[in-house]
Design an enzyme around this catalytic site. Structure first.
Site, PDB file in Angstrom:
ATOM      1  N   GLY A 257       0.800  -1.234   0.000  1.00 34.99           N
ATOM      2  CA  GLY A 257       0.000   0.000   0.000  1.00 34.99           C
ATOM      3  C   GLY A 257       0.828   1.276   0.000  1.00 34.99           C
ATOM      4  O   GLY A 257       0.310   2.362   0.247  1.00 34.99           O
TER       5      GLY A 257
ATOM      6  N   GLU B  81       1.582   4.652  -5.271  1.00 35.42           N
ATOM      7  CA  GLU B  81       0.410   5.376  -5.767  1.00 35.42           C
ATOM      8  C   GLU B  81      -0.396   4.460  -6.684  1.00 35.42           C
ATOM      9  O   GLU B  81       0.124   3.448  -7.176  1.00 35.42           O
ATOM     10  CB  GLU B  81       0.851   6.613  -6.560  1.00 35.42           C
ATOM     11  CG  GLU B  81       1.544   7.664  -5.732  1.00 35.42           C
ATOM     12  CD  GLU B  81       0.678   8.196  -4.606  1.00 35.42           C
ATOM     13  OE1 GLU B  81      -0.433   8.659  -4.875  1.00 35.42           O
ATOM     14  OE2 GLU B  81       1.100   8.115  -3.446  1.00 35.42           O
TER      15      GLU B  81
ATOM     16  N   LYS C 173       5.746  16.628  -3.650  1.00 32.95           N
ATOM     17  CA  LYS C 173       5.987  16.950  -2.230  1.00 32.95           C
ATOM     18  C   LYS C 173       7.061  18.031  -2.090  1.00 32.95           C
ATOM     19  O   LYS C 173       6.941  18.946  -1.259  1.00 32.95           O
ATOM     20  CB  LYS C 173       6.392  15.676  -1.486  1.00 32.95           C
ATOM     21  CG  LYS C 173       5.280  14.639  -1.436  1.00 32.95           C
ATOM     22  CD  LYS C 173       5.815  13.270  -1.029  1.00 32.95           C
ATOM     23  CE  LYS C 173       4.727  12.223  -1.013  1.00 32.95           C
ATOM     24  NZ  LYS C 173       5.245  10.843  -0.913  1.00 32.95           N
TER      25      LYS C 173
ATOM     26  N   GLY D 242       1.295   4.530   4.083  1.00 30.17           N
ATOM     27  CA  GLY D 242       0.597   3.463   4.804  1.00 30.17           C
ATOM     28  C   GLY D 242      -0.668   4.002   5.462  1.00 30.17           C
ATOM     29  O   GLY D 242      -0.805   5.207   5.670  1.00 30.17           O
TER      30      GLY D 242
HETATM   31  P1  NDP Z   1      -7.019   4.476  -2.370  1.00 26.80           P
HETATM   32  O1  NDP Z   1      -7.073   4.200  -3.831  1.00 26.80           O
HETATM   33  O2  NDP Z   1      -6.691   3.367  -1.453  1.00 26.80           O
HETATM   34  O3  NDP Z   1      -8.417   5.098  -1.898  1.00 26.80           O
HETATM   35  C1  NDP Z   1      -9.160   5.979  -2.674  1.00 26.80           C
HETATM   36  C2  NDP Z   1     -10.623   5.705  -2.400  1.00 26.80           C
HETATM   37  O4  NDP Z   1     -11.412   6.678  -3.047  1.00 26.80           O
HETATM   38  C3  NDP Z   1     -11.085   4.323  -2.906  1.00 26.80           C
HETATM   39  O5  NDP Z   1     -11.838   3.667  -1.923  1.00 26.80           O
HETATM   40  C4  NDP Z   1     -11.928   4.697  -4.121  1.00 26.80           C
HETATM   41  O6  NDP Z   1     -12.967   3.785  -4.365  1.00 26.80           O
HETATM   42  C5  NDP Z   1     -12.500   6.019  -3.692  1.00 26.80           C
HETATM   43  N1  NDP Z   1     -12.967   6.836  -4.815  1.00 26.80           N
HETATM   44  C6  NDP Z   1     -12.463   6.938  -6.061  1.00 26.80           C
HETATM   45  N2  NDP Z   1     -13.190   7.809  -6.784  1.00 26.80           N
HETATM   46  C7  NDP Z   1     -14.185   8.240  -5.979  1.00 26.80           C
HETATM   47  C8  NDP Z   1     -15.272   9.128  -6.151  1.00 26.80           C
HETATM   48  N3  NDP Z   1     -15.476   9.761  -7.302  1.00 26.80           N
HETATM   49  N4  NDP Z   1     -16.100   9.341  -5.123  1.00 26.80           N
HETATM   50  C9  NDP Z   1     -15.911   8.717  -3.931  1.00 26.80           C
HETATM   51  N5  NDP Z   1     -14.892   7.846  -3.720  1.00 26.80           N
HETATM   52  C10 NDP Z   1     -14.046   7.614  -4.717  1.00 26.80           C
HETATM   53  O7  NDP Z   1      -6.015   5.696  -2.171  1.00 26.80           O
HETATM   54  P2  NDP Z   1      -5.149   6.058  -0.892  1.00 26.80           P
HETATM   55  O8  NDP Z   1      -5.980   5.972   0.317  1.00 26.80           O
HETATM   56  O9  NDP Z   1      -3.875   5.319  -0.940  1.00 26.80           O
HETATM   57  O10 NDP Z   1      -4.768   7.581  -1.212  1.00 26.80           O
HETATM   58  C11 NDP Z   1      -5.690   8.627  -1.013  1.00 26.80           C
HETATM   59  C12 NDP Z   1      -4.932   9.946  -1.124  1.00 26.80           C
HETATM   60  O11 NDP Z   1      -3.938   9.985  -0.118  1.00 26.80           O
HETATM   61  C13 NDP Z   1      -4.183  10.141  -2.438  1.00 26.80           C
HETATM   62  O12 NDP Z   1      -4.210  11.493  -2.774  1.00 26.80           O
HETATM   63  C14 NDP Z   1      -2.758   9.708  -2.101  1.00 26.80           C
HETATM   64  O13 NDP Z   1      -1.795  10.317  -2.921  1.00 26.80           O
HETATM   65  C15 NDP Z   1      -2.668  10.221  -0.691  1.00 26.80           C
HETATM   66  N6  NDP Z   1      -1.676   9.577   0.134  1.00 26.80           N
HETATM   67  C16 NDP Z   1      -1.637   8.218   0.228  1.00 26.80           C
HETATM   68  C17 NDP Z   1      -0.738   7.609   1.062  1.00 26.80           C
HETATM   69  C18 NDP Z   1      -0.675   6.138   1.221  1.00 26.80           C
HETATM   70  O14 NDP Z   1       0.159   5.651   1.988  1.00 26.80           O
HETATM   71  N7  NDP Z   1      -1.520   5.371   0.546  1.00 26.80           N
HETATM   72  C19 NDP Z   1       0.205   8.405   1.855  1.00 26.80           C
HETATM   73  C20 NDP Z   1       0.075   9.834   1.706  1.00 26.80           C
HETATM   74  C21 NDP Z   1      -0.830  10.381   0.867  1.00 26.80           C
HETATM   75  P3  NDP Z   1     -12.710   2.507  -5.326  1.00 26.80           P
HETATM   76  O15 NDP Z   1     -11.612   1.717  -4.667  1.00 26.80           O
HETATM   77  O16 NDP Z   1     -13.999   1.800  -5.333  1.00 26.80           O
HETATM   78  O17 NDP Z   1     -12.297   3.075  -6.641  1.00 26.80           O
HETATM   79  N1  HSE Z   2       3.322   6.601  -2.907  1.00 24.72           N
HETATM   80  C1  HSE Z   2       3.768   7.422  -1.842  1.00 24.72           C
HETATM   81  C2  HSE Z   2       5.101   6.901  -1.323  1.00 24.72           C
HETATM   82  C3  HSE Z   2       2.734   7.425  -0.735  1.00 24.72           C
HETATM   83  O1  HSE Z   2       5.520   5.825  -1.737  1.00 24.72           O
HETATM   84  O2  HSE Z   2       5.748   7.598  -0.556  1.00 24.72           O
HETATM   85  C4  HSE Z   2       2.973   8.488   0.273  1.00 24.72           C
HETATM   86  O3  HSE Z   2       2.816   9.752  -0.256  1.00 24.72           O
END
Ligand code: NDP
Ligand code: HSE
Length: 436
Positions: free
Chosen positions: A187, A190, A205, A302
């Site tokens: 996880g 991206e 960033k 994460g």
């Molecule tokens: P995920 O893909 O795990 O989660 C995104 C969620 O949004 C999914 O459940 C998806 O549903 C849902 N979604 C997509 N489109 C829509 C919509 N139109 N309306 C409502 N829900 C929607 O992403 P992350 O949680 O990993 O990341 C989220 C954000 O956080 C991103 O901007 C990422 O860059 C940022 N981020 C992530 C980190 C990480 O460790 N993962 C760390 C720091 C920042 P479905 O799965 O059904 O498509």
């Molecule tokens: N994809 C990003 C990373 C998530 O690997 O650092 C946190 O922003």
């Protein structure tokens, strides 16, 4: 006091972590915030999964527009990602007078100026601690803790996926593709891992940090971006023999001519603390004129580490929601009318040191020709490594570390070296920072 109501957009990796941590630590968080923080609505495309994750404790909708326009919602947490629908929803939330929390660095690095202006006009907060280095409170440190300082430079390992890949490649000799799959499974990566491995995520960033550090607009389009896909295991090995580690660094540096904003693989001395940041961990080194160097370290990705930052923003907003907007910390640390237009330098004007590797014919005079080219370009050599040719081979690797010079001078010297009959193929160039 009645609870502050939160609408969550997207309950994926970070969204579910936010829901779980907020629930687990609700009492402790309430003692800090002064009010209960309640996730009242969740929007996700997969409503069944959202219902399961939230145990029927909040209203689940498929259409996120219902959340950003709902009169009961005070804060919208955008955890969908990307710049399409996420931007529309954030702008709509602001227009509807909602405060916004987002972890979306891609969105802020590209559309931050428009978003912060809209928030300023509407008197709402946009908080984004999770957007840089996940759980590491680097935004708080830059905007508040270091506010007395003139920031000189920032150098950060700000992409967990690439640091994980580089660490596994160096320590275990595992292939790039295999490690990338593991990072995706964990996880860290991206939705589109190209953003990680091509340096784009780190550049998002670094762009956000440069704005906060120097009081300039967010300008992702001016950042120099180079990822790790062309990096060879040979160079990781040679760097180690010379006492260096290779990391993907995001660098923002103030110079007399402008700001350097760049992401690229970088040799750093192995003895530096930051060189020993391994796996998916992040670390940001900040040089301030008063405090000197400070280092911020922790999990940059994460579910729960990132949720930690999202919830910190929720607490900040809860505490300040009723305050006069002029008494809040400015979005980009500097007052909006005090931002400057200091230029971001093109890469040709950047000054740094270099690691050069070339395959040369093992014959007299080759080294002299190469060092002459460097001397003629007033580039001085810091260290050199010449390998014995392998059994039966007539060519060998030469590795040179240079002192600082401008990118345009090293580029000119490299093209002269590549023009020598004794230098075979392309010269490999990796930038080197002493970080001292
Ligand atoms: P995920 O893909 O795990 O989660 C995104 C969620 O949004 C999914 O459940 C998806 O549903 C849902 N979604 C997509 N489109 C829509 C919509 N139109 N309306 C409502 N829900 C929607 O992403 P992350 O949680 O990993 O990341 C989220 C954000 O956080 C991103 O901007 C990422 O860059 C940022 N981020 C992530 C980190 C990480 O460790 N993962 C760390 C720091 C920042 P479905 O799965 O059904 O498509
Ligand atoms: N994809 C990003 C990373 C998530 O690997 O650092 C946190 O922003």
């Amino acid at each position: 006091m009645k609870p502050i109501k939160v609408g969550l957009l997207g309950i994926g990796t970070v969204g579910s972590g936010t829901f779980n941590v907020l629930k687990r630590n609700q009492e402790e968080i309430m003692r800090r915030a002064g009010r209960r923080i309640e996730i009242a609505m969740v929007a996700d495309l997969n409503t069944e999964r959202a219902k399961e994750l939230t145990n029927g404790e909040c209203e689940i909708v498929n259409d996120a527009n219902l959340v950003v326009t709902h009169p009961d919602i005070d804060i919208v947490v955008e955890l969908i990602g990307g710049y399409g629908i996420a931007k529309d929803l954030v702008m709509k939330a602001i227009a509807n007078g909602k405060h916004v929390v987002t972890a979306n660095k891609a969105l802020l690095a590209t559309h931050g100026t428009e978003i912060f202006r809209a928030a300023q006009d509407k008197g709402v907060m946009v908080a984004f601690e999770a957007a840089v280095a996940g759980g590491v409170p680097i935004i708080k440190a830059l905007r508040e803790g270091l506010t007395a300082n003139r920031i000189e430079w920032i150098a950060g390992i700000i992409n967990g996926t690439t640091n994980f890949i580089l660490s596994e490649m160096r320590e275990k000799g595992i292939d790039f593709d295999v490690v990338l799959k593991e990072a995706q499974r964990l996880g860290y990566a991206e939705a589109d891992p190209t953003f990680d491995i091509e340096g784009i995520d780190a550049a998002h960033k670094a762009t956000i940090m440069s704005a906060i550090a120097f009081g300039v607009p967010v300008q992702f389009d001016k950042a120099y971006v180079e990822g790790i896909t062309k990096l060879q295991a040979t160079d990781i090995r040679y760097a180690e023999q010379l006492g260096y580690r290779i990391k993907l660094l995001g660098i923002a540096k103030r110079t007399p001519n402008g700001i350097e904003l760049r992401v690229h693989p970088t040799l750093i001395p192995a003895k530096r603390l930051i060189a020993n940041v391994e796996g998916a961990m992040n670390a940001v080194l900040v040089q301030g004129d008063a405090v000197g160097a400070t280092l911020y370290y922790g999990k940059g990705a994460g579910s729960e580490p990132t949720a930690s930052a999202v919830i910190a923003d929720l607490v900040d907003i809860t505490r300040l929601a009723t305050a006069d907007p002029n008494h809040r910390v400015p979005h980009l640390a500097f007052q909006p009318d005090a931002m400057t237009d200091t230029p971001i330098l093109p890469m040709s004007e950047v000054t740094t040191s270099y690691y050069l590797r070339m395959l040369v014919a093992d014959q007299p005079g080759v080294l002299a020709d190469i060092t002459r080219i460097l001397a003629d370009s007033t580039i001085s050599i810091d260290a050199m490594l010449q390998k014995e040719p392998a059994e039966g081979e007539t060519s060998t690797d030469i590795i040179i570390l240079t002192h600082q010079t401008q990118e345009k001078y090293i580029e000119a010297a490299i093209s002269k070296m590549e023009g020598l009959a004794t230098v075979k193929g392309k010269v490999t160039k990796i930038r080197l920072e002493q970080l001292s």
